[in-house]
Scaffold this motif. Structure first.
Motif, PDB file in Angstrom:
ATOM      1  N   VAL A  86       0.849  -1.189   0.000  1.00 10.90           N
ATOM      2  CA  VAL A  86       0.000   0.000   0.000  1.00 10.90           C
ATOM      3  C   VAL A  86       0.887   1.242   0.000  1.00 10.90           C
ATOM      4  O   VAL A  86       1.733   1.409   0.889  1.00 10.90           O
ATOM      5  CB  VAL A  86      -0.928   0.027   1.231  1.00 10.90           C
ATOM      6  CG1 VAL A  86      -1.681   1.347   1.312  1.00 10.90           C
ATOM      7  CG2 VAL A  86      -1.907  -1.145   1.195  1.00 10.90           C
ATOM      8  N   VAL A  87       0.680   2.098  -1.000  1.00  8.35           N
ATOM      9  CA  VAL A  87       1.390   3.376  -1.052  1.00  8.35           C
ATOM     10  C   VAL A  87       0.734   4.316  -0.048  1.00  8.35           C
ATOM     11  O   VAL A  87      -0.462   4.598  -0.142  1.00  8.35           O
ATOM     12  CB  VAL A  87       1.330   3.982  -2.469  1.00  8.35           C
ATOM     13  CG1 VAL A  87       1.971   5.371  -2.478  1.00  8.35           C
ATOM     14  CG2 VAL A  87       2.030   3.074  -3.467  1.00  8.35           C
ATOM     15  N   THR A  88       1.489   4.781   0.924  1.00  4.24           N
ATOM     16  CA  THR A  88       0.925   5.676   1.928  1.00  4.24           C
ATOM     17  C   THR A  88       0.569   7.018   1.302  1.00  4.24           C
ATOM     18  O   THR A  88       1.144   7.429   0.286  1.00  4.24           O
ATOM     19  CB  THR A  88       1.916   5.897   3.082  1.00  4.24           C
ATOM     20  OG1 THR A  88       3.131   6.468   2.552  1.00  4.24           O
ATOM     21  CG2 THR A  88       2.239   4.577   3.777  1.00  4.24           C
ATOM     22  N   SER A  89      -0.387   7.709   1.922  1.00  3.53           N
ATOM     23  CA  SER A  89      -0.799   9.018   1.406  1.00  3.53           C
ATOM     24  C   SER A  89       0.362  10.007   1.440  1.00  3.53           C
ATOM     25  O   SER A  89       0.482  10.874   0.564  1.00  3.53           O
ATOM     26  CB  SER A  89      -1.976   9.553   2.216  1.00  3.53           C
ATOM     27  OG  SER A  89      -1.641   9.668   3.590  1.00  3.53           O
ATOM     28  N   GLU A  90       1.239   9.871   2.423  1.00  6.71           N
ATOM     29  CA  GLU A  90       2.407  10.746   2.519  1.00  6.71           C
ATOM     30  C   GLU A  90       3.349  10.537   1.327  1.00  6.71           C
ATOM     31  O   GLU A  90       3.898  11.500   0.780  1.00  6.71           O
ATOM     32  CB  GLU A  90       3.150  10.507   3.824  1.00  6.71           C
ATOM     33  CG  GLU A  90       2.394  10.887   5.073  1.00  6.71           C
ATOM     34  CD  GLU A  90       1.440   9.807   5.549  1.00  6.71           C
ATOM     35  OE1 GLU A  90       0.764  10.033   6.570  1.00  6.71           O
ATOM     36  OE2 GLU A  90       1.357   8.741   4.899  1.00  6.71           O
ATOM     37  N   LEU A  91       3.516   9.274   0.922  1.00  7.70           N
ATOM     38  CA  LEU A  91       4.374   9.001  -0.229  1.00  7.70           C
ATOM     39  C   LEU A  91       3.726   9.499  -1.513  1.00  7.70           C
ATOM     40  O   LEU A  91       4.404  10.047  -2.394  1.00  7.70           O
ATOM     41  CB  LEU A  91       4.670   7.501  -0.329  1.00  7.70           C
ATOM     42  CG  LEU A  91       5.517   7.062  -1.524  1.00  7.70           C
ATOM     43  CD1 LEU A  91       6.855   7.785  -1.540  1.00  7.70           C
ATOM     44  CD2 LEU A  91       5.728   5.553  -1.517  1.00  7.70           C
ATOM     45  N   ALA A  92       2.424   9.327  -1.634  1.00 13.10           N
ATOM     46  CA  ALA A  92       1.713   9.827  -2.815  1.00 13.10           C
ATOM     47  C   ALA A  92       1.908  11.333  -2.956  1.00 13.10           C
ATOM     48  O   ALA A  92       2.187  11.846  -4.051  1.00 13.10           O
ATOM     49  CB  ALA A  92       0.231   9.487  -2.717  1.00 13.10           C
TER      50      ALA A  92
END
Length: 265
Positions: A86-92
């Motif tokens: 899961v790509v975290t929202s912070e990484l996005a």
């Protein structure tokens, strides 16, 4: 809100339980490509319903699947995500910030992949698992066509950015699945590595378990994961040792078969 001009590609097989969470975290990208190798559950239906471009390709190993998936992407900037990640929202947000002023120059980026244990909803404190090139411009990088070691090869001189925010890796849904997964994976690795570096296996069979346990438990900081971190490290060490045992057993079987043929001849 305009989506980030990146293509995400995912290889799958029977991932109906974990794939929805993975896809839900990718609503910020321009395209998602899913290459399935023969799922018998609802993986394909779930991917198609999400709007992903879905296609089938028979399994030929990790590298060949990812090379093929990469080639199907319409954008030059691509991001590889596994079906249990899961790509975290912070990484996005961190990735999209690079495109806020236009398309960046061709380069590559490393992402921290952090394990989430069964029964947990986030990585352990101070987790430090893997740091891999996963996002890149196809002009300067790409997956190598290797059935086992599916690593991105980056052209010399290419700038590689380290991203701060992580990807969360939900490697298994339960501990029974973890043991079964490691058993199957060790068989696959032993088969692919048949006939390689056999001279050292007789020594490694004694050293692999303690060394791997310490590497996972201390160096990769599973020590902060309580009993789950201890069991994860122990299971990983067992799996690595099991792979060597299977390789040695295959050697012995081949030797016995050759000897038998000579005697029969």
């Amino acid at each position: 809100m305009a989506k980030c001009p990146i293509s995400v590609f995912i290889i799958t097989r029977n991932e109906e339980k974990r794939l929805p969470r993975t896809l839900a975290a990718l609503d910020w990208v321009d395209e998602v490509v899913v290459v399935d190798s023969g799922s018998t559950d609802k993986t394909v239906e779930i991917a198609a319903a999400s709007g992903a471009q879905v296609m089938h390709r028979d399994w030929e190993g990790f590298g060949p699947q990812k090379v093929f998936a990469e080639q199907q992407c319409r954008n030059d900037w691509v991001l590889n995500v596994d079906a249990d990640e899961v790509v975290t929202s912070e990484l996005a947000d961190e990735i999209c910030a690079l495109f806020s002023q236009g398309t960046p120059e061709p380069s590559a980026g490393k992402l921290r992949i952090l394990t989430v244990y069964p029964g947990s909803d986030r990585p352990r404190p101070f987790a430090d698992d893997f740091n891999e090139v996963r996002i890149y411009h196809r002009r300067v990088a790409g997956y190598r066509d290797h059935p086992v070691y599916d690593r991105v090869e980056v052209k010399a001189g290419t700038a590689i950015k380290q991203f701060a925010a992580p990807v969360w890796h939900f490697t298994v849904l339960g501990w029974a699945e973890f043991v079964d997964k490691e058993n199957k994976h060790s068989s696959f690795l032993a088969e692919q590595q048949a006939g390689r570096r056999r001279s050292s296996l007789g020594v490694r069979i004694y050293l692999e378990m303690p060394w791997t346990f310490l590497k996972f438990y201390l160096l990769r900081r599973h020590v902060t994961g309580g009993w789950r971190g201890f069991f994860f490290s122990l299971s990983a060490a067992y799996a690595r040792t099991l792979r060597i045992a299977k390789m040695l057993d295959a050697d012995g079987s081949d030797a016995r078969l050759t000897s038998s043929k000579k005697e029969d001849g």
